[in-house]
Design a protein around this motif. Sequence first.
Motif, PDB file in Angstrom:
ATOM      1  N   ASP A 186     -32.806 -84.719  72.142  1.00  0.00           N
ATOM      2  CA  ASP A 186     -33.922 -84.914  73.063  1.00  0.00           C
ATOM      3  C   ASP A 186     -33.884 -86.296  73.712  1.00  0.00           C
ATOM      4  O   ASP A 186     -34.259 -86.455  74.878  1.00  0.00           O
ATOM      5  CB  ASP A 186     -35.250 -84.731  72.323  1.00  0.00           C
ATOM      6  N   LEU A 187     -33.433 -87.291  72.956  1.00  0.00           N
ATOM      7  CA  LEU A 187     -33.310 -88.637  73.517  1.00  0.00           C
ATOM      8  C   LEU A 187     -32.314 -88.635  74.674  1.00  0.00           C
ATOM      9  O   LEU A 187     -32.564 -89.223  75.734  1.00  0.00           O
ATOM     10  CB  LEU A 187     -32.865 -89.616  72.425  1.00  0.00           C
TER      11      LEU A 187
ATOM     12  N   SER B 147     -41.942 -98.173  68.798  1.00  0.00           N
ATOM     13  CA  SER B 147     -42.809 -97.083  69.248  1.00  0.00           C
ATOM     14  C   SER B 147     -42.004 -96.043  70.011  1.00  0.00           C
ATOM     15  O   SER B 147     -40.973 -96.354  70.617  1.00  0.00           O
ATOM     16  CB  SER B 147     -43.935 -97.620  70.133  1.00  0.00           C
ATOM     17  N   ALA B 148     -42.492 -94.807  69.960  1.00  0.00           N
ATOM     18  CA  ALA B 148     -41.838 -93.715  70.683  1.00  0.00           C
ATOM     19  C   ALA B 148     -42.875 -92.670  71.057  1.00  0.00           C
ATOM     20  O   ALA B 148     -43.771 -92.347  70.266  1.00  0.00           O
ATOM     21  CB  ALA B 148     -40.744 -93.079  69.827  1.00  0.00           C
ATOM     22  N   HIS B 149     -42.744 -92.133  72.272  1.00  0.00           N
ATOM     23  CA  HIS B 149     -43.583 -91.032  72.744  1.00  0.00           C
ATOM     24  C   HIS B 149     -42.670 -89.875  73.116  1.00  0.00           C
ATOM     25  O   HIS B 149     -41.745 -90.036  73.918  1.00  0.00           O
ATOM     26  CB  HIS B 149     -44.403 -91.473  73.965  1.00  0.00           C
ATOM     27  N   HIS B 150     -42.922 -88.713  72.515  1.00  0.00           N
ATOM     28  CA  HIS B 150     -42.157 -87.507  72.808  1.00  0.00           C
ATOM     29  C   HIS B 150     -42.945 -86.681  73.817  1.00  0.00           C
ATOM     30  O   HIS B 150     -44.022 -86.163  73.518  1.00  0.00           O
ATOM     31  CB  HIS B 150     -41.933 -86.707  71.516  1.00  0.00           C
ATOM     32  N   ARG B 151     -42.401 -86.593  75.020  1.00  0.00           N
ATOM     33  CA  ARG B 151     -43.138 -85.975  76.114  1.00  0.00           C
ATOM     34  C   ARG B 151     -43.438 -84.500  75.850  1.00  0.00           C
ATOM     35  O   ARG B 151     -44.532 -84.010  76.151  1.00  0.00           O
ATOM     36  CB  ARG B 151     -42.342 -86.126  77.413  1.00  0.00           C
ATOM     37  N   ALA B 152     -42.469 -83.772  75.297  1.00  0.00           N
ATOM     38  CA  ALA B 152     -42.620 -82.324  75.144  1.00  0.00           C
ATOM     39  C   ALA B 152     -43.747 -81.954  74.193  1.00  0.00           C
ATOM     40  O   ALA B 152     -44.397 -80.909  74.369  1.00  0.00           O
ATOM     41  CB  ALA B 152     -41.305 -81.718  74.660  1.00  0.00           C
ATOM     42  N   THR B 153     -44.008 -82.783  73.176  1.00  0.00           N
ATOM     43  CA  THR B 153     -45.048 -82.472  72.190  1.00  0.00           C
ATOM     44  C   THR B 153     -46.289 -83.348  72.350  1.00  0.00           C
ATOM     45  O   THR B 153     -47.246 -83.193  71.578  1.00  0.00           O
ATOM     46  CB  THR B 153     -44.501 -82.643  70.767  1.00  0.00           C
TER      47      THR B 153
ATOM     48  N   THR C 267     -20.311 -94.579  73.352  1.00  0.00           N
ATOM     49  CA  THR C 267     -20.928 -93.281  73.603  1.00  0.00           C
ATOM     50  C   THR C 267     -22.165 -93.138  72.736  1.00  0.00           C
ATOM     51  O   THR C 267     -22.098 -93.322  71.519  1.00  0.00           O
ATOM     52  CB  THR C 267     -19.955 -92.129  73.282  1.00  0.00           C
ATOM     53  N   GLU C 268     -23.297 -92.838  73.341  1.00  0.00           N
ATOM     54  CA  GLU C 268     -24.506 -92.623  72.561  1.00  0.00           C
ATOM     55  C   GLU C 268     -24.389 -91.330  71.756  1.00  0.00           C
ATOM     56  O   GLU C 268     -23.780 -90.356  72.197  1.00  0.00           O
ATOM     57  CB  GLU C 268     -25.728 -92.581  73.471  1.00  0.00           C
ATOM     58  N   LEU C 269     -25.002 -91.341  70.572  1.00  0.00           N
ATOM     59  CA  LEU C 269     -24.879 -90.189  69.681  1.00  0.00           C
ATOM     60  C   LEU C 269     -25.427 -88.917  70.310  1.00  0.00           C
ATOM     61  O   LEU C 269     -24.834 -87.835  70.153  1.00  0.00           O
ATOM     62  CB  LEU C 269     -25.586 -90.497  68.349  1.00  0.00           C
ATOM     63  N   GLY C 270     -26.527 -89.005  71.021  1.00  0.00           N
ATOM     64  CA  GLY C 270     -27.070 -87.816  71.668  1.00  0.00           C
ATOM     65  C   GLY C 270     -26.095 -87.202  72.652  1.00  0.00           C
ATOM     66  O   GLY C 270     -25.955 -85.972  72.724  1.00  0.00           O
ATOM     67  N   THR C 271     -25.393 -88.049  73.399  1.00  0.00           N
ATOM     68  CA  THR C 271     -24.382 -87.559  74.333  1.00  0.00           C
ATOM     69  C   THR C 271     -23.206 -86.959  73.588  1.00  0.00           C
ATOM     70  O   THR C 271     -22.679 -85.899  73.964  1.00  0.00           O
ATOM     71  CB  THR C 271     -23.899 -88.708  75.232  1.00  0.00           C
TER      72      THR C 271
END
Length: 306
Positions: free
Chosen positions: A30-31, A53-59, A265-269
């Motif tokens: 998701d990141l 801090s982190a905001h998850h848009r989907a939830t 390389t970012e882990l999400g990628t």
Amino acid sequence: MQTITVGPARIREAVTMREAIDAVRAGFRDLAAGEFEMPTRTALRDGQFLVMSAHHRATASAMIKTLSLNFARTPAITGTVVWTETGRVDGLVADAGAVTTLRTGAAVGVATDLLAPADAGCLTLIGAGAQAPDQVRAVHAVRPLRELTVVATDPRRAEKLAEALAPELPGTQLRTATDAEAAVAEADIVCCATNTSDPLFSASALPARVHVNAIGSFRPTMRELPDELLAHSTVVIDELDAILAESGEILHALEAGALTRHDLTELGTALTTPDAPRSERTVFKSVGVAMQDWAIARLLADKFLA
């Protein structure tokens, strides 16, 4: 409205390492997809106090973590993780120490599952502090361990950790050592969890095929890995902005010309391209990002909030 407070023991009882790994893996995806609003963390007093801090848009959910670090005390990590969600009236406050070690281990589990050889099972762990046990648990969850060598400058600390982990590792051969250079020679996975400012071993000490996780350094003055290793490995990181702000080994390698930003390389990628070509040596460098804390906090919220 009520606030549920979850201490270390309840966190451990509620969340397995496999659940944590799966949650953090989904979080990294998701990141990469842009689902998070996540400022670079605030570091005060040269990293002794951290705010993330982190905001998850989907939830429509958010997490804020505040903690203090002091490696001269036990526990070294103290603080709180606060979870809120627009769809829930109740809130959750969790122990930051337990969440931090669990989510850091989980990220290593995600990276090891992606990057380590499928038949890997010999782990050398360098460091015997608060982060160390969950490093072992995470690797063991994705690559069942045949051998574990715990390296620490104080032999008693290494022995104490090995004894504590033994019941969780039936059938695993356990050793301790004080010489990191010698201990990595036969490993196919290496985990570094120290607060050193100098590389722990030379690149030449490692086998030709090895996966290395480095999670200990989180300030530009700290450095666990040598430039030569980074220059000749596939390097995966947790998040570029955080790495460029805090990772001493990456910053040193970039300044020395051993790496360029295009080598990172970012882990999400990396999770979206699991079959991408990689070198025989792979490295996962993490300074920790708020999304990981959010992922564990969300698990806790699902378990403890109505």
